[in-house]
Each structure stands twice: as structure tokens, then as C-alpha cells.
Design an enzyme around this catalytic site. Structure first.
Site, short mmCIF file in Angstrom:
data_model
loop_
_atom_site.label_atom_id
_atom_site.label_comp_id
_atom_site.label_asym_id
_atom_site.label_seq_id
_atom_site.Cartn_x
_atom_site.Cartn_y
_atom_site.Cartn_z
N CYS A 48 81.18 17.57 3.09
CA CYS A 48 81.44 16.20 2.65
C CYS A 48 82.90 15.98 2.27
O CYS A 48 83.41 16.63 1.35
CB CYS A 48 80.54 15.86 1.47
SG CYS A 48 80.81 14.20 0.82
N LYS B 220 66.82 16.91 -0.19
CA LYS B 220 67.40 16.72 -1.52
C LYS B 220 66.39 17.09 -2.60
O LYS B 220 65.27 16.57 -2.61
CB LYS B 220 67.83 15.26 -1.68
CG LYS B 220 68.88 14.82 -0.68
CD LYS B 220 69.08 13.32 -0.70
CE LYS B 220 70.01 12.89 0.41
NZ LYS B 220 70.12 11.43 0.52
N SER C 24 82.65 9.37 -5.54
CA SER C 24 83.90 10.14 -5.60
C SER C 24 85.04 9.36 -6.24
O SER C 24 85.83 9.92 -7.01
CB SER C 24 84.30 10.60 -4.20
OG SER C 24 84.61 9.50 -3.36
#
Length: 222
Positions: free
Chosen positions: A10, A37, A63
Site C-alpha cells: 500500500c 480482513k 494516511s
């Protein structure tokens, strides 16, 4: 110690890891499988995405928010002090996210015609970046900034793309080429991924139903 919940490929996770390193903050890193997940992850990540930063039992997701929190709380500051320049840097950070979207369109392009269209978009974005750069070695000159943390992961894709065709993405962008080299040499950028990153990325690309995957298969020794 902060914990960074991440995925090894990522680019948004890499941003957070770079900023943590630039702040000299030790942190624990936990990789998860985004295809499966775990329940505990979904409880702390409402959007089901990485990265997530856990600090003092609290989870921060997204982020950009993580990076802003780190810059607000820990020296050295990576944003400019001047409000106008800070806004300009944030705008170019958004441009970095847009470029990541174009990169995704490039590696997912189903045929050569679509691949060439996305390559043309990347050329156009590279020209815009070239025009925005100063004397280097970083985005705004000698000082590493949050914009550099955003573009380190962007340029990392091209390390693999360059081996799959003569796309010439930065052929007419000497400042961009120098910036890319400076970021690749920065310890925080280099250390944001594991040593197996190129192989993991090639494996990921090979699994796409795409024109780039066909080129990757052709370039892989039997």
C-alpha cells in the site's frame, strides 16, 4: 510505542511509515491481508483500509490524517511554516494521490490501447510536476517535506514499470528524474517497504487481467 497497521504494497501506508521515520519515532508494524480482513481491524478502521495508526489505545485512520497528526505533534515539522506555502504543499499532496489513481488505471488497463492512454496521462502529470519543481534535491529545495513523503511511494512503481516497456515517463523531465533519485536514496523512503517489495509488486501485477500483466509474463524467464 505507536503501531502501524499496514499492507506491504500500500503506497498510503508507505507515506505514514516515511513520516514516522523522518520524525525518528520507533513504531511497531503489523501487516494484514486486505482480502481477509480480521474483525479486530474492521473495528478500528471504519473504511476497512490501511494504514491505521494506533496511539495510546486510540486508532487514527486515513494516511493524510495520520501524517498531519504526526506533523502537528512531533518535530521536525515537514510542512512549511508559511500558511500559503503549506496550502500549496497540501495541494500537491492531492496531486500525488491523483497520480496514484492514474497508476492504478495504468496497471489495470485491459489492452494495449487503454495502456497507452493511461501512459499518456502519466506523461501529462509528469510534465505538470516538472514545471512545479524548484532546484532540488527535493520538491521545494533542500528541505524534505510532506510532499516528498507522498511521492516516494509514487516513484517506486516505476522501478518495476521501467522493466516492462520503453514508456519514457520521465524522458523529458530532468528535474523529476533527479528528484526520483534523491527520494530513492533517502533512508526513510527506502525503509518504508521490505526487501521483497519488487517481487510482491510483480506478483500483484501478474495477477491483474491486464495488458501490463501480459508484458510481465513475456519478460519473466520460463
Amino acid at each position: 510505542m505507536p503501531t502501524l497497521i499496514s499492507h506491504p504494497l500500500c503506497p498510503y501506508v508507505q507515506r505514514a511509515a516515511i513520516v514516522l521515520a523522518e520524525k525518528n519515532l520507533p513504531f511497531e508494524r503489523i501487516h494484514i491481508d486486505l482480502a481477509h480482513k480480521p474483525d479486530w481491524f474492521l473495528q478500528i478502521s471504519p473504511l476497512g483500509k490501511t494504514p491505521v495508526l494506533q496511539v495510546d489505545g486510540q486508532a487514527i485512520f486515513e494516511s493524510a490524517v495520520i501524517c498531519e497528526y504526526l506533523d502537528d505533534t512531533t518535530a521536525p515539522r515537514l510542512h512549511p511554516e508559511d500558511a500559503l506555502q503549506r496550502a500549496r504543499h497540501r495541494a500537491w499532496m492531492e496531486f500525488g494521490s491523483a497520480m496514484l489513481n492514474t497508476i492504478a488505471g495504468f496497471y489495470n488497463a485491459p489492452d494495449d490501447a487503454a495502456l497507452e492512454r493511461k501512459a499518456a496521462e502519466l506523461h501529462a502529470q509528469s510534465a505538470q510536476l516538472e514545471a512545479a519543481l524548484q532546484d532540488g534535491p527535493y520538491f521545494a529545495g533542500p528541505r524534505f517535506s510532506m510532499v516528498d513523503a507522498v511521492f516516494g511511494p509514487v516513484f517506486r512503481y516505476f522501478d518495476v514499470f521501467d522493466g516492462l516497456g520503453d514508456f519514457g515517463f520521465f524522458a523529458s523531465a530532468p528535474k523529476l528524474r533527479a528528484w526520483r533519485q534523491a527520494l530513492a536514496a533517502r533512508p526513510s523512503v527506502a525503509g518504508a517497504v521490505g526487501g521483497d517489495y519488487p517481487e510482491l509488486l510483480r506478483r500483484f501485477l501478474s495477477q491483474r487481467p491486464s495488458a501490463l500483466a501480459q508484458r510481465l509474463a513475456a519478460s519473466t524467464p520460463v
